[in-house]
Design a protein around this motif. Structure first.
Motif, short mmCIF file in Angstrom:
data_model
loop_
_atom_site.label_atom_id
_atom_site.label_comp_id
_atom_site.label_asym_id
_atom_site.label_seq_id
_atom_site.Cartn_x
_atom_site.Cartn_y
_atom_site.Cartn_z
N GLY A 58 0.81 -1.21 0.00
CA GLY A 58 0.00 0.00 0.00
C GLY A 58 0.84 1.26 0.00
N GLN A 59 1.78 1.34 0.94
CA GLN A 59 2.62 2.53 1.08
C GLN A 59 3.51 2.72 -0.15
OE1 GLN A 59 2.61 4.85 3.67
NE2 GLN A 59 3.89 5.98 2.20
N ASN A 60 4.10 1.64 -0.63
CA ASN A 60 5.00 1.75 -1.78
C ASN A 60 4.28 2.17 -3.05
OD1 ASN A 60 7.89 0.92 -1.13
ND2 ASN A 60 6.75 -0.71 -0.13
N ILE A 61 3.07 1.68 -3.25
CA ILE A 61 2.32 2.06 -4.46
C ILE A 61 1.85 3.50 -4.34
CG2 ILE A 61 0.32 1.57 -5.91
CD1 ILE A 61 0.56 -1.36 -5.01
N ARG A 62 1.43 3.92 -3.15
CA ARG A 62 1.05 5.32 -2.95
C ARG A 62 2.23 6.24 -3.22
NH1 ARG A 62 -1.59 3.34 1.68
NH2 ARG A 62 0.06 4.18 3.02
N ASN A 63 3.41 5.84 -2.74
CA ASN A 63 4.60 6.65 -2.99
C ASN A 63 4.91 6.74 -4.48
OD1 ASN A 63 4.95 7.08 -0.27
ND2 ASN A 63 6.51 5.51 0.01
N TYR A 64 4.72 5.63 -5.18
CA TYR A 64 4.98 5.64 -6.62
C TYR A 64 4.04 6.61 -7.34
CZ TYR A 64 5.52 4.14 -11.44
OH TYR A 64 5.76 4.13 -12.80
N ILE A 65 2.78 6.62 -6.94
CA ILE A 65 1.79 7.46 -7.61
C ILE A 65 2.00 8.94 -7.30
CG2 ILE A 65 -0.69 8.03 -7.66
CD1 ILE A 65 -1.27 5.05 -7.38
N TYR A 143 -12.23 8.39 -2.12
CA TYR A 143 -10.79 8.65 -2.25
C TYR A 143 -10.53 9.37 -3.56
CZ TYR A 143 -10.32 5.43 1.67
OH TYR A 143 -10.44 4.83 2.90
N SER A 144 -9.43 10.09 -3.62
CA SER A 144 -9.18 11.00 -4.75
C SER A 144 -8.50 10.35 -5.94
CB SER A 144 -8.32 12.18 -4.27
OG SER A 144 -7.08 11.71 -3.76
N TYR A 145 -8.25 9.05 -5.90
CA TYR A 145 -7.54 8.39 -7.00
C TYR A 145 -8.43 8.29 -8.24
CZ TYR A 145 -4.40 7.03 -3.24
OH TYR A 145 -3.53 7.06 -2.17
N ASN A 146 -7.84 8.62 -9.39
CA ASN A 146 -8.60 8.48 -10.63
C ASN A 146 -8.47 7.07 -11.19
OD1 ASN A 146 -6.19 8.29 -12.24
ND2 ASN A 146 -6.02 10.52 -12.24
N PHE A 147 -9.16 6.81 -12.29
CA PHE A 147 -9.20 5.47 -12.87
C PHE A 147 -7.80 4.97 -13.24
CE2 PHE A 147 -9.20 2.97 -16.81
CZ PHE A 147 -9.97 1.88 -16.43
N PHE A 148 -6.98 5.82 -13.82
CA PHE A 148 -5.67 5.41 -14.29
C PHE A 148 -4.70 5.14 -13.13
CE2 PHE A 148 -7.62 7.91 -17.66
CZ PHE A 148 -7.55 7.00 -18.71
N GLU A 149 -4.85 5.87 -12.04
CA GLU A 149 -4.02 5.61 -10.86
C GLU A 149 -4.40 4.26 -10.24
OE1 GLU A 149 -3.11 10.18 -9.38
OE2 GLU A 149 -5.01 9.22 -8.85
#
Length: 238
Positions: A58-65, A143-149
């Protein structure tokens, strides 16, 4: 000297505009070994990415985005590479042949599409992820993530699930112990855990919503493929 990449003027070893070397080194054995090492090394390579996605996805993917996109392997490359690893192992040991039977349906368009997907898991996983991302967007709309994220997140998590399947496929192929059902359970557990922790790891409801999103996404994808297959068969008959 003119840069062959962006047509800017180059006066030193690298283009000041795009960073392209003024003269490329010839491809030789050293180049190939360096490229393989670059992909596999444990610092920002495939092994590092796998480790980080297993320890704290979770943390690593959030950091990547949102923060740093240089630590992990590019998500599309990651899912294609991990899917290729599983595909090679599956074809070598003929794992899925023990489970999937299409007796009497071999000539239908639906089965032919499934056969193509079995041979191209990288593309299939990306296609499946698009449907799962739609349901994630529905269940995690606050949550604020869009489709592509969300699609990027799924490329990482689905890629790890392919490695889980590959691991159990090797064990089953070598020791002839049927473990594919267990691989499926562990794969789903990982996907749910990784996705739930990506949104907010302390919220138990997120894990249930992640599970429902994956199930609905996969079911929707199969119905979509079935509809395409039936349509093609009807058009051929007419």
């Amino acid at each position: 000297m003119i840069c062959k990449n962006c047509n800017s003027e180059v006066t030193h070893n690298f283009c000041p505009n795009c960073g392209q070397p003024s003269k490329l080194k010839r491809i030789d054995a050293h180049y190939i070994s360096h490229e393989i090492e670059h992909v596999l090394h444990f610092d920002r390579g495939i092994l590092f990415t796998v480790r980080e996605l297993f320890i704290n996805p979770g943390q690593n993917i959030r950091n990547y985005i949102s923060e740093n996109r240089s630590r992990l392997v590019k998500p599309v490359i990651f899912i294609i590479l991990t899917s290729l690893i599983y595909t090679i192992i599956n074809h070598f040991f003929h794992i899925e042949d023990q489970y999937l039977k299409y007796e009497g349906l071999e000539t239908t368009a639906f089965v032919k599409i499934l056969g193509w997907m079995q041979a191209n898991y990288g593309y299939m996983n990306i296609l499946t992820s698009t449907f799962i991302a739609i349901w994630l967007k529905v269940f995690f709309k606050k949550y604020s993530y869009n489709f592509f994220e969300l699609l990027i997140m799924l490329c990482f998590t689905m890629g790890v699930s392919m490695l889980i399947f590959a691991f159990f496929a090797i064990i089953q192929g070598v020791f002839h112990i049927k473990l594919f059902g267990l691989a499926g359970i562990i794969g789903i557990i990982y996907l749910v855990w990784a996705t739930g922790s990506f949104f907010e790891e302390k919220k138990i409801a997120n894990y249930f919503k992640a599970l429902i999103s994956y199930l609905l996404g996969m079911i929707t994808f199969l119905f979509f493929i079935l509809a395409i297959g039936i349509t093609i068969d009807l058009l051929i008959k007419h």
